[in-house]
Design an enzyme around this catalytic site. Sequence first.
Site, PDB file in Angstrom:
ATOM      1  N   CYS A   1      -0.310   2.722  -4.543  1.00 55.21           N
ATOM      2  CA  CYS A   1      -1.018   3.949  -4.881  1.00 55.21           C
ATOM      3  C   CYS A   1      -0.142   5.161  -4.562  1.00 55.21           C
ATOM      4  CB  CYS A   1      -2.318   4.056  -4.094  1.00 55.21           C
ATOM      5  SG  CYS A   1      -3.658   3.111  -4.805  1.00 55.21           S
TER       6      CYS A   1
ATOM      7  N   HIS B   1       0.851  -1.176   0.000  1.00 58.14           N
ATOM      8  CA  HIS B   1       0.000   0.000   0.000  1.00 58.14           C
ATOM      9  C   HIS B   1       0.898   1.240   0.000  1.00 58.14           C
ATOM     10  CE1 HIS B   1      -3.869  -1.867   0.401  1.00 58.14           C
ATOM     11  NE2 HIS B   1      -3.593  -2.440   1.552  1.00 58.14           N
TER      12      HIS B   1
END
Length: 482
Positions: free
Chosen positions: A364, A321
């Site tokens: 991301c 992440h």
Amino acid sequence: MAIPRQQLLVVSEELDEAELAALKFLSLEHIPMRKLETVREAVDFFHVLQEKGMIEAENLSFLKELLYRICRIDLLEAQLGSSREEMESELQLPGRAKVSAYRYLLFQLSEDITEDKLKSFKVFLGKELPKCKLNSKTTMLDVFIEMEKKGILGEDNLSVLKNLCREINVSLLRRIEEYELNLSGREEVLIPEEQKGSTGGPKAQARGQALSVASDSPGHWDESSWLEVYKMTSQPRGVCVILNNHSFAKARAAVPKPKDLKDRPGTHVDAVALRRVFQKLHFTVAEHRDLMADEIRKIVDIYRCKDHKARDCFVCCILSHGKKGIVYGVDGEEVPIQELTTAFTEQNCPSLAGKPKVFFVQACQGNACHKGVTVETDSGQQDSSIETDTRLQLDYIPAEADFLLGMATLQDFISYRSPRRGTWYIQALCQHLEYSCPRGEDILTILTAVNQEVSRKSCNKVEKQMPEPGFTLTKKLIFPVS
């Protein structure tokens, strides 16, 4: 009640050699290749289907579908009592079609490939497939089968075929892209790697163009053909480190500030693909899973301190992440990307001076997400705050030569992951490396092709993704396979 033998015999006698080959090809999801390779007559093919329970006395639906797929409507009507309209209606029902959309696509492509185009396919695949399998009798269906055996073609691996079609016949490429678009709209559940609860925020769509990394035509270097090439002959070439974070339970259990970072199903699919590709490129691959922030730093420091003098390159792949400029440890703590890349500057890692340092980051770089879409993201937080810096120049590369950083997405944006197929970016990257490195293409040309492929994908026909490569390379970077 037995199946009327005479009925099957009549059908078998009407089928020619090419039609039998098509029926066998369309049945490969149900009948093993080894079994079908021994079949020489249509009547034997029907016998194999009976043995596998694909043809039964009260259920001839698979046989009807096969005849419909190869356009033998005359046999469908006269011998099996069905019709084109009936089959079209039947196959619209969920679960009724037994021939996969992927295999039917390949069959349709083979029908549209002329003899001249078939020769072109054989020429392009001359280094990939055994010469004995590319003789004058080899059909396009045979070529597809050999590509599948070689591992360069599959339901989730169409990049090689797309590249071939791009060179040989663009109309075939459009057929494949239409298939992918229909498939993604029908059944793909994607995971933009950041999920947020608010309705605000920009769409996950690139607001600009990625950093230009190659000439106007992918694979074409007219003006820069004089560039030197990085030495890439050591055995092994170097180490490829994979930092693979899947389980974020520690982050969710954090006290006093738990972070809603979800697990990342599908990341191991990416890790397997990276391992396979970089082993083929003669790298030693080391994977480290589920690392807390401090563990990420320790692993990076271990490789920073290693002696790389006998190696020509260093590669680091980070799967986690993230948000703008950082990746998360499984404990929810942040690690700046720049901290990881700077560890390998000439001052911090002298044995890699003058050698390419390559980083690929799947995470991301923002948390924008279209409301109502069933997706996950690789930022993983429920935070609705979004930074609006839209600069395209990456800030995470050290201000010195010989670095390459491939980011899965532009700053501020999410990236997509399928729990079954892995991420758009890493899968495209691996497929293009696997296809293009044996052809001597340099990494910037390959990354341009990756940009093109990923940018054409969409989630729910709305959300988009654009990777962002940045580099300070001073030579061409080519990974030879031999």
